[in-house]
Design an enzyme around this catalytic site. Sequence first.
Site, PDB file in Angstrom:
ATOM      1  N   ASP A   1     -14.867 113.466 -62.647  1.00 22.97           N
ATOM      2  CA  ASP A   1     -15.159 114.227 -63.802  1.00 22.97           C
ATOM      3  C   ASP A   1     -13.906 114.723 -64.496  1.00 22.97           C
ATOM      4  OD1 ASP A   1     -16.766 116.267 -65.406  1.00 22.97           O
ATOM      5  OD2 ASP A   1     -17.925 116.300 -63.733  1.00 22.97           O
TER       6      ASP A   1
ATOM      7  N   ASP B   1     -16.069 116.077 -69.711  1.00 19.76           N
ATOM      8  CA  ASP B   1     -16.668 117.297 -69.880  1.00 19.76           C
ATOM      9  C   ASP B   1     -16.620 117.766 -71.288  1.00 19.76           C
ATOM     10  OD1 ASP B   1     -18.049 119.537 -68.162  1.00 19.76           O
ATOM     11  OD2 ASP B   1     -16.246 120.552 -69.378  1.00 19.76           O
TER      12      ASP B   1
ATOM     13  N   GLU C   1     -19.793 113.656 -71.894  1.00 24.04           N
ATOM     14  CA  GLU C   1     -20.882 114.835 -71.973  1.00 24.04           C
ATOM     15  C   GLU C   1     -20.997 115.288 -73.518  1.00 24.04           C
ATOM     16  OE1 GLU C   1     -22.344 119.041 -70.219  1.00 24.04           O
ATOM     17  OE2 GLU C   1     -20.366 118.560 -70.842  1.00 24.04           O
TER      18      GLU C   1
ATOM     19  N   HIS D   1     -26.192 119.080 -62.852  1.00 24.24           N
ATOM     20  CA  HIS D   1     -25.851 120.417 -62.125  1.00 24.24           C
ATOM     21  C   HIS D   1     -25.919 121.581 -63.257  1.00 24.24           C
ATOM     22  CE1 HIS D   1     -22.588 119.095 -64.377  1.00 24.24           C
ATOM     23  NE2 HIS D   1     -21.851 120.180 -64.225  1.00 24.24           N
ATOM     24  N   ASP D   2     -26.292 121.271 -64.282  1.00 27.37           N
ATOM     25  CA  ASP D   2     -26.546 122.124 -65.326  1.00 27.37           C
ATOM     26  C   ASP D   2     -28.139 122.502 -65.824  1.00 27.37           C
ATOM     27  OD1 ASP D   2     -23.936 122.616 -65.621  1.00 27.37           O
ATOM     28  OD2 ASP D   2     -23.523 121.104 -67.165  1.00 27.37           O
TER      29      ASP D   2
END
Length: 560
Positions: free
Chosen positions: A98, A199, A255, A328-329
Amino acid sequence: MDRAWWKESVVYQIYPRSFNDSNADGIGDIPGITQKLDHLQDLGIDVIWLSPVYQSPNDDNGYDISNYRAIMDEFGTMADFDEMLEEAHKRDIRIMMDLVVNHTSDEHAWFVESREAKDSSKRDYYIWRPGKGGEAPNNWGSFFGGSAWEYDDASDEYYLHLFSKKQPDLNWEHPELRRDVYEMMNFWLNKGVNGFRMDVVNFISKDQNFPDGEMTGTGYGDGNPYFVNGPRIHEYMHEMNQEVLSKADTITVGEMPNVGVEQAKLYTGSEREELNMVFHFEHVDVGSGEYGKWSPQPWKLTDLKTIVTTWQEGLEEKGWNSLYWSNHDQPRAISRFGNDSEAFRVISGKMLATCLHMLKGTPYIYQGEEIGMTNIAFESIEEYRDIESLNAYKDFTSRGTMSGDEVMHAIHERGRDNARTPVQWSAEDHAGFTTGEPWIAVNPNYKQINAEAVLADPDSVYHYYKRLIKLRKQNPVIVYGKYQLLLEQDEQIYAFTRELDGERLLVLCNFSQEEPAFALPEGIDLTGSEVLISNYEVGGEAGLPALKLRPYEARVYRLN
Ligand code: NOJ
């Protein structure tokens, strides 16, 4: 269409804090991941996307990084990381890190120095502006509530933080910052990692005039138009590609909240040399009301199909899709898009898996999805850990826009901790995740839903995922075939074909608990077809037109 290993891969996302704890401190860690690599190899995945493992004070569970070249104490050491990487590679599993470079932690050495003085050499690594008439430089709200600007007494200036005030935004206008980021990325590539999930990377270029945004219901302005796909974003992405990515054989996915398919073509078009894929949010945002995900509404299958189809068709010629139901969100896939009641949990989980893995793009499995895990509904806000949910609860209740019960309902439906309860490995205490006290409570359904149970049951969601992954390896049409939507207006069935070099698959997925009847469109004939996979027994009628699907039934035919 160019062929590539990352198109043929299946990615598995690990959120380390909740994956597996090896040292009884209640927090998942890197040795815990190494212990479970055999599980992932057995499942058949090709790539792990590892949510952040870098040093962090954990204001936002690792998405606030204080040192990009060190491992978070709670997760282990660099030696643990190197061992995990080596063990993964031994099993032909690649590792995608990430990369969080829209912001750092306020405890990162760059920020500490930047804050020290206006003439510090690191001042311009961040975005500092004087206030306006005693107020913040503009009206932008932060994603985690409150203003996006934090006042700094010592210098009488404000710094920008699109997320929490412990996550100051980096200033990508500054060439030295960019150079340092690229060097850091090369440090990880030199270690042997295989790529990056980036991210909120479409936020890194900001309109340098920092105009006020339109007021929203939160009492702050919407800055999105001024930092989403900002003025220099494609220049930065191309530069990163040239300085770093093109020098190695990488997998990359950006993302990108609020990205549309037209922009995605620019990010992922291979001749543009930026990224391989983006994560968009249009499909996971269906059924959002006045306050977005905090006012969840029923959603329509036709809306979901329209969105997915727009992306499938939009990136058909150039670019490539990423495919996911959860991360995870997000809430758990089965609870969000299937049915988590006892009667339909397993069958709907298999249906969702079929639909996703048969679409065109690279599928992502979020940890626990392969076990059939579901949402959590803690009764008290005290049991939640996620900064976003905690802040939303405070904001909505203190402003009186929603009652405590209403916010709790929204958190149960859409809160991020749904995906962050520990992976359920067994029916032992704390689901075998830890022998200590877990940092967040385990979902009480772990006695029924756990890895040990699904491994032992040949009919389980887990074994179904294995079969889907294997089919992908054996059938190029699943990876490269052209997508075509059928039964467009149907509110219960998602049907499409995939076609490559004269070979054609028909995918039928019933998203309802009813038994919808339907007619196959002209030109689609099941005579002589073969069922590739299905979540129910498909008997002798396989060769005949299937005119009814059972609740959450999914079938994939290879047409004659
Ligand atoms: C997106 C990440 O997925 C999320 O978990 C995080 O809170 C924000 N970006 C900020 O880094």
